[in-house]
Design a protein around this motif. Structure first.
Motif, PDB file in Angstrom:
ATOM      1  N   GLU A  53       0.824  -1.212   0.000  1.00 19.52           N
ATOM      2  CA  GLU A  53       0.000   0.000   0.000  1.00 19.52           C
ATOM      3  C   GLU A  53       0.858   1.262   0.000  1.00 19.52           C
ATOM      4  N   ALA A  54       1.970   1.245   0.711  1.00 27.11           N
ATOM      5  CA  ALA A  54       2.864   2.411   0.709  1.00 27.11           C
ATOM      6  C   ALA A  54       3.469   2.613  -0.676  1.00 27.11           C
ATOM      7  N   LEU A  55       3.896   1.532  -1.312  1.00 26.93           N
ATOM      8  CA  LEU A  55       4.482   1.629  -2.643  1.00 26.93           C
ATOM      9  C   LEU A  55       3.461   2.094  -3.675  1.00 26.93           C
ATOM     10  N   GLU A  56       2.190   1.823  -3.415  1.00 27.64           N
ATOM     11  CA  GLU A  56       1.123   2.289  -4.303  1.00 27.64           C
ATOM     12  C   GLU A  56       0.649   3.696  -3.946  1.00 27.64           C
ATOM     13  N   GLY A  57       1.207   4.278  -2.901  1.00 22.00           N
ATOM     14  CA  GLY A  57       0.848   5.632  -2.502  1.00 22.00           C
ATOM     15  C   GLY A  57      -0.436   5.728  -1.693  1.00 22.00           C
ATOM     16  N   LYS A  58      -0.899   4.616  -1.157  1.00 28.06           N
ATOM     17  CA  LYS A  58      -2.154   4.598  -0.405  1.00 28.06           C
ATOM     18  C   LYS A  58      -1.970   4.929   1.074  1.00 28.06           C
ATOM     19  N   ILE A  59      -0.779   4.644   1.625  1.00 27.60           N
ATOM     20  CA  ILE A  59      -0.484   4.961   3.020  1.00 27.60           C
ATOM     21  C   ILE A  59       0.912   5.575   3.103  1.00 27.60           C
ATOM     22  N   MET A  60       1.203   6.195   4.225  1.00 26.55           N
ATOM     23  CA  MET A  60       2.520   6.814   4.446  1.00 26.55           C
ATOM     24  C   MET A  60       3.590   5.735   4.655  1.00 26.55           C
ATOM     25  N   CYS A  61       4.813   6.044   4.269  1.00 31.03           N
ATOM     26  CA  CYS A  61       5.905   5.086   4.447  1.00 31.03           C
ATOM     27  C   CYS A  61       6.158   4.790   5.929  1.00 31.03           C
ATOM     28  N   THR A  62       5.856   5.746   6.800  1.00 30.49           N
ATOM     29  CA  THR A  62       6.046   5.506   8.236  1.00 30.49           C
ATOM     30  C   THR A  62       5.073   4.449   8.758  1.00 30.49           C
TER      31      THR A  62
END
Length: 84
Positions: A53-62
């Protein structure tokens, strides 16, 4: 694929006593997929999903970083982290 850096997390690796710094979502995802010792567990599944999800821009990397840390704790992998 985007790297998405985050404050590094130091985890224990094989052989016993070895360590590795994980400093991005991409590194965390690769480590979960390739080197993770136990490929089961709720936190493991959540961490893999969080990385996707982070790599897809859906959630923050943190958020992916936090999920990775929780998965390490679930698997009894030593983890040292910088507090955010």
């Amino acid at each position: 694929m985007r790297d998405l850096p985050f404050p590094y997390v130091t985890i224990e690796t094989e052989p016993l006593g070895g360590t590795r710094n994980i400093s991005s979502v991409e590194e965390a995802a690769d480590f979960l997929e390739i080197y993770w010792p136990i490929k089961t567990g709720k936190k493991f599944v959540e961490a893999k999903q969080a990385c996707i999800e982070a790599l897809e821009g859906k959630i923050m990397c943190t958020a992916a970083r936090s999920a990775f840390i929780e998965a390490a704790k679930e698997a009894d992998i030593y983890v040292a982290e910088k507090r955010l």
